[in-house]
Design an enzyme around this catalytic site. Structure first.
Site, PDB file in Angstrom:
ATOM      1  N   GLY A   1       0.748  -1.146   0.086  1.00  0.00           N
ATOM      2  CA  GLY A   1       0.017  -0.144   0.135  1.00  0.00           C
ATOM      3  C   GLY A   1       0.770   1.434  -0.133  1.00  0.00           C
ATOM      4  O   GLY A   1       1.972   1.129  -0.527  1.00  0.00           O
ATOM      5  N   ARG A   2       0.391   2.134   0.830  1.00  0.00           N
ATOM      6  CA  ARG A   2       0.985   3.556   0.598  1.00  0.00           C
ATOM      7  C   ARG A   2       2.523   3.466   1.220  1.00  0.00           C
ATOM      8  O   ARG A   2       3.498   3.919   0.601  1.00  0.00           O
ATOM      9  CB  ARG A   2       0.470   4.627   1.765  1.00  0.00           C
ATOM     10  CG  ARG A   2      -1.069   4.882   1.135  1.00  0.00           C
ATOM     11  CD  ARG A   2      -1.744   5.792   2.230  1.00  0.00           C
ATOM     12  NE  ARG A   2      -2.126   4.783   3.368  1.00  0.00           N
ATOM     13  CZ  ARG A   2      -3.355   4.394   3.627  1.00  0.00           C
ATOM     14  NH1 ARG A   2      -4.315   5.237   3.188  1.00  0.00           N
ATOM     15  NH2 ARG A   2      -3.687   3.699   4.695  1.00  0.00           N
ATOM     16  N   ILE A   3       2.628   2.675   2.132  1.00  0.00           N
ATOM     17  CA  ILE A   3       3.964   2.633   2.971  1.00  0.00           C
ATOM     18  C   ILE A   3       4.859   1.618   2.053  1.00  0.00           C
ATOM     19  O   ILE A   3       6.168   1.721   2.008  1.00  0.00           O
ATOM     20  CB  ILE A   3       4.059   2.349   4.501  1.00  0.00           C
ATOM     21  CG1 ILE A   3       3.153   3.495   5.117  1.00  0.00           C
ATOM     22  CG2 ILE A   3       5.421   2.084   5.038  1.00  0.00           C
ATOM     23  CD1 ILE A   3       2.733   2.929   6.729  1.00  0.00           C
TER      24      ILE A   3
ATOM     25  N   ARG B   1      -3.245  -9.335  -1.292  1.00  0.00           N
ATOM     26  CA  ARG B   1      -4.246 -10.327  -1.998  1.00  0.00           C
ATOM     27  C   ARG B   1      -4.897 -10.019  -3.277  1.00  0.00           C
ATOM     28  O   ARG B   1      -5.042 -10.724  -4.122  1.00  0.00           O
ATOM     29  CB  ARG B   1      -5.588 -10.147  -0.883  1.00  0.00           C
ATOM     30  CG  ARG B   1      -5.077 -10.559   0.370  1.00  0.00           C
ATOM     31  CD  ARG B   1      -6.182 -10.197   1.341  1.00  0.00           C
ATOM     32  NE  ARG B   1      -6.227  -8.839   1.497  1.00  0.00           N
ATOM     33  CZ  ARG B   1      -7.098  -8.199   2.394  1.00  0.00           C
ATOM     34  NH1 ARG B   1      -7.811  -8.764   3.063  1.00  0.00           N
ATOM     35  NH2 ARG B   1      -7.125  -6.888   2.358  1.00  0.00           N
TER      36      ARG B   1
ATOM     37  N   ARG C   1       2.870  -5.024  12.168  1.00  0.00           N
ATOM     38  CA  ARG C   1       2.192  -5.314  13.689  1.00  0.00           C
ATOM     39  C   ARG C   1       2.593  -6.423  14.209  1.00  0.00           C
ATOM     40  O   ARG C   1       2.964  -7.550  13.285  1.00  0.00           O
ATOM     41  CB  ARG C   1       0.642  -5.381  13.630  1.00  0.00           C
ATOM     42  CG  ARG C   1      -0.025  -3.744  13.226  1.00  0.00           C
ATOM     43  CD  ARG C   1      -0.024  -3.033  14.572  1.00  0.00           C
ATOM     44  NE  ARG C   1      -0.518  -1.792  14.483  1.00  0.00           N
ATOM     45  CZ  ARG C   1      -0.174  -0.980  14.058  1.00  0.00           C
ATOM     46  NH1 ARG C   1       1.290  -0.821  13.757  1.00  0.00           N
ATOM     47  NH2 ARG C   1      -0.709   0.299  14.055  1.00  0.00           N
TER      48      ARG C   1
ATOM     49  N   ASP D   1      10.442  -3.984  14.532  1.00  0.00           N
ATOM     50  CA  ASP D   1      10.090  -2.757  15.195  1.00  0.00           C
ATOM     51  C   ASP D   1       8.632  -2.960  15.940  1.00  0.00           C
ATOM     52  O   ASP D   1       8.526  -2.211  16.794  1.00  0.00           O
ATOM     53  CB  ASP D   1       9.837  -1.616  14.102  1.00  0.00           C
ATOM     54  CG  ASP D   1       9.290  -0.514  14.582  1.00  0.00           C
ATOM     55  OD1 ASP D   1       9.999   0.197  15.562  1.00  0.00           O
ATOM     56  OD2 ASP D   1       8.222   0.290  14.364  1.00  0.00           O
TER      57      ASP D   1
ATOM     58  N   GLU E   1       3.488  -6.099  22.936  1.00  0.00           N
ATOM     59  CA  GLU E   1       4.375  -4.578  23.513  1.00  0.00           C
ATOM     60  C   GLU E   1       3.929  -4.250  24.786  1.00  0.00           C
ATOM     61  O   GLU E   1       2.733  -4.165  25.080  1.00  0.00           O
ATOM     62  CB  GLU E   1       4.177  -3.829  22.255  1.00  0.00           C
ATOM     63  CG  GLU E   1       4.716  -4.280  20.913  1.00  0.00           C
ATOM     64  CD  GLU E   1       4.568  -3.200  19.776  1.00  0.00           C
ATOM     65  OE1 GLU E   1       4.030  -2.193  20.071  1.00  0.00           O
ATOM     66  OE2 GLU E   1       4.894  -3.560  18.665  1.00  0.00           O
TER      67      GLU E   1
ATOM     68  N   HIS F   1       8.839  -0.245  18.677  1.00  0.00           N
ATOM     69  CA  HIS F   1       7.819   0.265  17.751  1.00  0.00           C
ATOM     70  C   HIS F   1       7.924   2.059  17.554  1.00  0.00           C
ATOM     71  O   HIS F   1       7.329   2.824  18.012  1.00  0.00           O
ATOM     72  CB  HIS F   1       6.449   0.163  18.677  1.00  0.00           C
ATOM     73  CG  HIS F   1       5.362   0.273  17.726  1.00  0.00           C
ATOM     74  ND1 HIS F   1       4.322  -0.526  17.930  1.00  0.00           N
ATOM     75  CD2 HIS F   1       5.040   0.946  16.476  1.00  0.00           C
ATOM     76  CE1 HIS F   1       3.346  -0.205  16.986  1.00  0.00           C
ATOM     77  NE2 HIS F   1       3.769   0.619  15.933  1.00  0.00           N
TER      78      HIS F   1
HETATM   79  P1  NDP Z   1      -2.451   0.545   2.863  1.00  0.00           P
HETATM   80  O1  NDP Z   1      -3.765   0.326   3.460  1.00  0.00           O
HETATM   81  O2  NDP Z   1      -2.094   1.727   2.124  1.00  0.00           O
HETATM   82  O3  NDP Z   1      -1.624  -0.765   2.511  1.00  0.00           O
HETATM   83  C1  NDP Z   1      -2.262  -1.979   3.117  1.00  0.00           C
HETATM   84  C2  NDP Z   1      -1.399  -3.232   2.154  1.00  0.00           C
HETATM   85  O4  NDP Z   1      -1.578  -4.418   2.827  1.00  0.00           O
HETATM   86  C3  NDP Z   1      -2.258  -3.246   0.860  1.00  0.00           C
HETATM   87  O5  NDP Z   1      -1.395  -3.383  -0.240  1.00  0.00           O
HETATM   88  C4  NDP Z   1      -2.947  -4.396   1.079  1.00  0.00           C
HETATM   89  O6  NDP Z   1      -3.277  -5.114  -0.134  1.00  0.00           O
HETATM   90  C5  NDP Z   1      -2.065  -5.449   1.906  1.00  0.00           C
HETATM   91  N1  NDP Z   1      -2.813  -6.213   2.732  1.00  0.00           N
HETATM   92  C6  NDP Z   1      -3.838  -6.126   3.708  1.00  0.00           C
HETATM   93  N2  NDP Z   1      -4.292  -7.414   3.997  1.00  0.00           N
HETATM   94  C7  NDP Z   1      -3.520  -8.131   3.663  1.00  0.00           C
HETATM   95  C8  NDP Z   1      -3.532  -9.774   3.762  1.00  0.00           C
HETATM   96  N3  NDP Z   1      -4.279 -10.347   4.387  1.00  0.00           N
HETATM   97  N4  NDP Z   1      -2.362 -10.314   3.019  1.00  0.00           N
HETATM   98  C9  NDP Z   1      -1.611  -9.749   2.204  1.00  0.00           C
HETATM   99  N5  NDP Z   1      -1.606  -8.432   2.037  1.00  0.00           N
HETATM  100  C10 NDP Z   1      -2.726  -7.836   2.746  1.00  0.00           C
HETATM  101  O7  NDP Z   1      -1.637   0.699   4.605  1.00  0.00           O
HETATM  102  P2  NDP Z   1      -0.274   1.549   4.867  1.00  0.00           P
HETATM  103  O8  NDP Z   1       0.665   1.205   3.901  1.00  0.00           O
HETATM  104  O9  NDP Z   1      -0.724   3.044   4.861  1.00  0.00           O
HETATM  105  O10 NDP Z   1       0.064   0.895   6.250  1.00  0.00           O
HETATM  106  C11 NDP Z   1       0.271  -0.359   6.724  1.00  0.00           C
HETATM  107  C12 NDP Z   1       0.392  -0.718   7.831  1.00  0.00           C
HETATM  108  O11 NDP Z   1       1.514  -0.357   8.410  1.00  0.00           O
HETATM  109  C13 NDP Z   1      -0.709   0.061   8.911  1.00  0.00           C
HETATM  110  O12 NDP Z   1      -1.881  -0.666   8.918  1.00  0.00           O
HETATM  111  C14 NDP Z   1       0.003  -0.069  10.161  1.00  0.00           C
HETATM  112  O13 NDP Z   1      -0.457  -1.474  10.761  1.00  0.00           O
HETATM  113  C15 NDP Z   1       1.583  -0.522   9.798  1.00  0.00           C
HETATM  114  N6  NDP Z   1       2.152   0.789  10.297  1.00  0.00           N
HETATM  115  C16 NDP Z   1       3.201   0.457  11.248  1.00  0.00           C
HETATM  116  C17 NDP Z   1       3.829   1.560  11.761  1.00  0.00           C
HETATM  117  C18 NDP Z   1       4.962   1.520  12.826  1.00  0.00           C
HETATM  118  O14 NDP Z   1       4.918   2.353  13.586  1.00  0.00           O
HETATM  119  N7  NDP Z   1       5.604   0.431  12.867  1.00  0.00           N
HETATM  120  C19 NDP Z   1       3.764   3.101  11.588  1.00  0.00           C
HETATM  121  C20 NDP Z   1       2.733   3.053  10.374  1.00  0.00           C
HETATM  122  C21 NDP Z   1       2.061   1.817   9.860  1.00  0.00           C
HETATM  123  P3  NDP Z   1      -4.530  -6.170  -0.323  1.00  0.00           P
HETATM  124  O15 NDP Z   1      -5.634  -5.539   0.298  1.00  0.00           O
HETATM  125  O16 NDP Z   1      -4.728  -6.245  -2.008  1.00  0.00           O
HETATM  126  O17 NDP Z   1      -4.251  -7.528   0.090  1.00  0.00           O
END
Ligand code: NDP
Length: 314
Positions: A153-155, A175, A232, A256, A261, A279
């Site tokens: 996704g975004r990150i 997915r 996570r 991280d 935690e 974290h």
């Molecule tokens: P996005 O919603 O932009 O992207 C999430 C991605 O994960 C999508 O590409 C999605 O694709 C994929 N995904 C979701 N479910 C599944 C699955 N079951 N199997 C495989 N791929 C999957 O989120 P962001 O990129 O903005 O953020 C992602 C996560 O990063 C946050 O939800 C957060 O938990 C974590 N995070 C951690 C931080 C930290 O401090 N360590 C800080 C910020 C974020 P698809 O739906 O096609 O499967």
């Protein structure tokens, strides 16, 4: 009449000041008797301000039947009971995008720290071992090595851009394939792990990704493979991870986030091939400030009747 806002999570001082100025705020966090406070002001509450870390239990939604919006500090929504909010018609707003860069930087930092033994070698120097024992073992390079990004996704995309600069070959698992992306999509995570030198995990948490990185994935990554998790703790089977590292079935890990935690499995503490962070991926002054500003903006957009400006999840 200022809308009543329940402060249900620890918020940065500048966020708190902005909310105190704009709304009638009520502190759940420091309340001596939370139930009494909720009985008194719950029926008036129109917004709940919280954070990914503090979450929003369903009981809180029940105690605030007129709540219109849950504004959370953080992009992860796994602690917010999104489906319950949706059923109740409550908007859930988070703080995406502003943290992409710093979270991606932490992923890159863990990739570099684990492949180049940065932390282990720092300890080596401090312990006087360089002088006594000579150079430490050689590290691994990055150019030309395949990195599998789990969650794109975004990150995930920001991580891909940054690791591309180091000459890594990027592939990804989600997915749903993203045909507009120039990278190979693996529908099968085990297959991607088998083909990759490193896996970087950046999916959301929650039930859909619970233990997504299991023993089969770790074994496919193998004794030379490195796992980096900035998503996570719940996404990785932590017991399986400890076992894989102890038994040499996995080469190393940069973590991280953890399942419980701030508890971290102590077995990891003595491992030189593991780099641990409390974290911290979004924890820079700049990003945390921007995340806080977005909480304020989300609430303002909601109460000023600009729903399209709310960064809403539901
Ligand atoms: P996005 O919603 O932009 O992207 C999430 C991605 O994960 C999508 O590409 C999605 O694709 C994929 N995904 C979701 N479910 C599944 C699955 N079951 N199997 C495989 N791929 C999957 O989120 P962001 O990129 O903005 O953020 C992602 C996560 O990063 C946050 O939800 C957060 O938990 C974590 N995070 C951690 C931080 C930290 O401090 N360590 C800080 C910020 C974020 P698809 O739906 O096609 O499967």
């Amino acid at each position: 009449m200022k809308p009543d806002v329940l402060i249900a999570g620890s918020l940065m001082p500048h966020v708190r000041a902005a909310l105190d100025a704009a709304y009638a705020t009520h502190d759940l966090v420091g309340a001596p008797d939370r139930q009494a406070l909720l009985r008194e002001i719950g029926p008036r509450i129109r917004a709940i301000a919280t954070s990914t870390f503090d979450g929003c239990p369903v009981a809180l939604m029940e105690a605030c039947p007129k709540v219109e919006i849950i504004a959370s500090f953080g992009v992860g929504v796994d602690s917010l009971n999104v489906e319950d909010a949706r059923r109740r018609g409550i908007v859930v707003a988070n703080t995406p995008d502003v943290l992409n860069d710093d979270v991606a930087n932490m992923a890159v930092a863990l990739v570099l720290a684990t492949t180049r033994n940065i932390v282990a070698n720092d300890r080596y120097v401090r312990a006087g071992r360089w002088k006594r024992e000579g150079d430490p073992p050689l590290a691994r390079g990055l150019a030309g090595r395949r990195v599998g990004i789990v969650g794109f996704g975004r990150i995930g995309k920001a991580i891909a851009r940054k690791l591309g600069v180091f000459g890594c070959e990027i592939v990804y698992h989600t997915r749903n394939p993203q045909p507009d992306q120039p990278f190979r999509h693996y529908p099968d995570l085990v297959e991607m792990a088998r083909d990759s030198a490193l896996l970087v995990v950046i999916t959301p948490g929650g039930a859909a990704t619970q233990n997504l990185i299991d023993r089969a994935v770790m074994d496919a990554l193998g004794p030379e493979g490195i796992l980096v998790n900035v998503a996570r703790g719940s996404v990785v089977d932590e017991a399986a991870l400890v076992a894989a590292l102890q038994e040499g079935r996995l080469g190393g890990a940069g973590l991280d986030v953890f399942a419980r935690e701030p508890d971290v499995p102590e077995a990891l503490f003595a491992m030189e091939n593991v780099v641990l962070q409390p974290h911290q991926a979004s924890a820079t002054r700049e990003t945390r400030r921007a995340m806080g500003d977005l909480v304020v903006t989300n609430l303002a957009a909601h109460f000023e009747g600009r729903p399209h400006d709310v960064r809403r999840v539901v």
